[in-house]
Design an enzyme around this catalytic site. Sequence first.
Site, short mmCIF file in Angstrom:
data_model
loop_
_atom_site.label_atom_id
_atom_site.label_comp_id
_atom_site.label_asym_id
_atom_site.label_seq_id
_atom_site.Cartn_x
_atom_site.Cartn_y
_atom_site.Cartn_z
N ARG A 1 0.84 -1.20 0.00
CA ARG A 1 0.00 0.00 0.00
C ARG A 1 0.87 1.25 0.00
O ARG A 1 1.88 1.31 0.69
CB ARG A 1 -0.90 0.04 1.24
CG ARG A 1 -1.82 1.24 1.28
CD ARG A 1 -2.58 1.33 2.58
NE ARG A 1 -1.72 1.53 3.74
CZ ARG A 1 -1.20 2.71 4.10
NH1 ARG A 1 -1.45 3.78 3.39
NH2 ARG A 1 -0.44 2.79 5.17
N VAL A 2 0.47 2.20 -0.81
CA VAL A 2 1.02 3.54 -0.74
C VAL A 2 -0.15 4.50 -0.53
O VAL A 2 -1.30 4.17 -0.83
CB VAL A 2 1.83 3.93 -2.01
CG1 VAL A 2 3.11 3.10 -2.09
CG2 VAL A 2 1.01 3.78 -3.27
N SER A 3 0.16 5.68 -0.01
CA SER A 3 -0.91 6.60 0.39
C SER A 3 -1.40 7.52 -0.72
O SER A 3 -2.47 8.10 -0.59
CB SER A 3 -0.42 7.45 1.56
OG SER A 3 -0.13 6.62 2.66
N THR A 4 -0.63 7.66 -1.79
CA THR A 4 -1.06 8.53 -2.88
C THR A 4 -0.80 7.87 -4.22
O THR A 4 0.01 6.95 -4.32
CB THR A 4 -0.32 9.89 -2.86
OG1 THR A 4 1.05 9.66 -3.22
CG2 THR A 4 -0.38 10.56 -1.50
N GLN B 1 2.96 7.89 -5.41
CA GLN B 1 3.99 7.05 -4.81
C GLN B 1 4.12 5.74 -5.58
O GLN B 1 3.20 5.31 -6.27
CB GLN B 1 3.66 6.78 -3.34
CG GLN B 1 3.78 8.03 -2.49
CD GLN B 1 3.34 7.78 -1.05
OE1 GLN B 1 2.33 7.13 -0.81
NE2 GLN B 1 4.10 8.30 -0.12
#
Length: 88
Positions: free
Chosen positions: A7-10, A13
């Site tokens: 998972r990345v937040s944006t 990324q």
Amino acid sequence: MKIGYARVSTLHQDLSLQLSALNDAGCEKIFCEKKSAFKERREFDNLMNVIRRGDVLVVWKLDRLARSLQQLLSIITRLEKLGVDLIC
């Protein structure tokens, strides 16, 4: 089965470092998310719907799995009830 979660937040990324580590760990299936953990996590929900007793959930770092200690403990408790191991 080893199942990975990245998972990345944006959207800007990159998941490549996490994906490389999960592949190196031997994950047969990897769920990827490009969203904040505070919002709905559709891929995480999908992962939790397919994971079964005896499976292993692999994450690159614990902060990719949960954004707070309370959330992490809740997920670990859920995994334990399902009979799923966690590797970080």
